[in-house]
Design an enzyme around this catalytic site. Structure first.
Site, PDB file in Angstrom:
ATOM      1  N   GLU A  89       0.952   3.839   1.849  1.00  0.00           N
ATOM      2  CA  GLU A  89       1.437   4.224   3.175  1.00  0.00           C
ATOM      3  C   GLU A  89       2.638   3.380   3.607  1.00  0.00           C
ATOM      4  OE1 GLU A  89      -1.700   3.441   2.211  1.00  0.00           O
ATOM      5  OE2 GLU A  89      -3.126   4.085   3.743  1.00  0.00           O
ATOM      6  N   CYS A 144      -6.164   1.735   5.929  1.00  0.00           N
ATOM      7  CA  CYS A 144      -6.768   0.495   6.405  1.00  0.00           C
ATOM      8  C   CYS A 144      -6.131   0.141   7.760  1.00  0.00           C
ATOM      9  CB  CYS A 144      -6.538  -0.632   5.395  1.00  0.00           C
ATOM     10  SG  CYS A 144      -4.811  -1.172   5.266  1.00  0.00           S
ATOM     11  N   CYS A 195      -2.312  -0.499   7.595  1.00  0.00           N
ATOM     12  CA  CYS A 195      -1.531   0.734   7.462  1.00  0.00           C
ATOM     13  C   CYS A 195      -1.603   1.564   8.740  1.00  0.00           C
ATOM     14  CB  CYS A 195      -1.998   1.526   6.257  1.00  0.00           C
ATOM     15  SG  CYS A 195      -1.605   0.686   4.691  1.00  0.00           S
ATOM     16  N   HIS A 216       0.855  -1.185   0.000  1.00  0.00           N
ATOM     17  CA  HIS A 216       0.000   0.000   0.000  1.00  0.00           C
ATOM     18  C   HIS A 216       0.892   1.236   0.000  1.00  0.00           C
ATOM     19  CE1 HIS A 216      -3.811  -2.005   1.884  1.00  0.00           C
ATOM     20  NE2 HIS A 216      -3.284  -2.732   0.917  1.00  0.00           N
TER      21      HIS A 216
END
Length: 151
Positions: free
Chosen positions: A57, A85, A88, A55
């Site tokens: 992040e 999410c 993260c 992801h």
């Protein structure tokens, strides 16, 4: 931090999101800011890397930790185009990010202000200051357009 600077950092995250979308990735972007400058940036790369943890992040945090030579990013801020999410949110906590700025809320998959609300849990050891809605309209539009074009 002044609004113009905040908007500029979110603009950089939105730029990363646009690049991710052009690569066929879900258009989410992130930048890590330390001492008033961007030290790392990333867009989603889950498809390119065949890695569900890639992801924006997570990649930005990894790159920032490498750039500063420390796993802890105390004093750093993270700008991301979509509410993180739970995975993260946990990485943000473990990295000791000072402030989290995000654009669009994610009622289905968010873990900060939606879903499990990770930072409100008693097992969370560090919670950043959270600011939502920064660049929300553009961030939400990128995601909406991306998924409409996929249908």
């Amino acid at each position: 931090m002044d609004v113009a600077q905040t908007d500029g950092f979110m603009a950089a995250a939105l730029d990363e999101a646009k690049k991710a979308g052009e690569r066929g990735e879900v258009p989410i972007g992130a930048v890590v800011v330390a001492d008033g400058r961007i030290v790392a940036r990333a867009g989603n790369e889950t498809r390119a890397l065949n890695d569900v943890t890639a992801h924006a992040e997570i990649l930005a945090i990894r790159r920032a930790a490498d750039a500063v030579g420390d796993e802890r990013l105390s004093g750093a801020d993270l700008y991301v185009t979509l509410e993180p999410c739970t995975m993260c949110a946990a990485a943000i906590s473990f990295a000791r990010i000072r402030r989290l700025y995000y654009g669009a809320e994610d009622p289905k998959g968010g873990g900060v202000d939606s879903g499990v609300r990770f930072y409100a849990q008693p097992t969370c050891h560090h919670a950043p200051e959270v600011y939502s809605g920064i660049g929300e309209t553009e961030a939400a539009g990128l995601l909406r357009d991306f998924f409409q074009n996929r249908r």
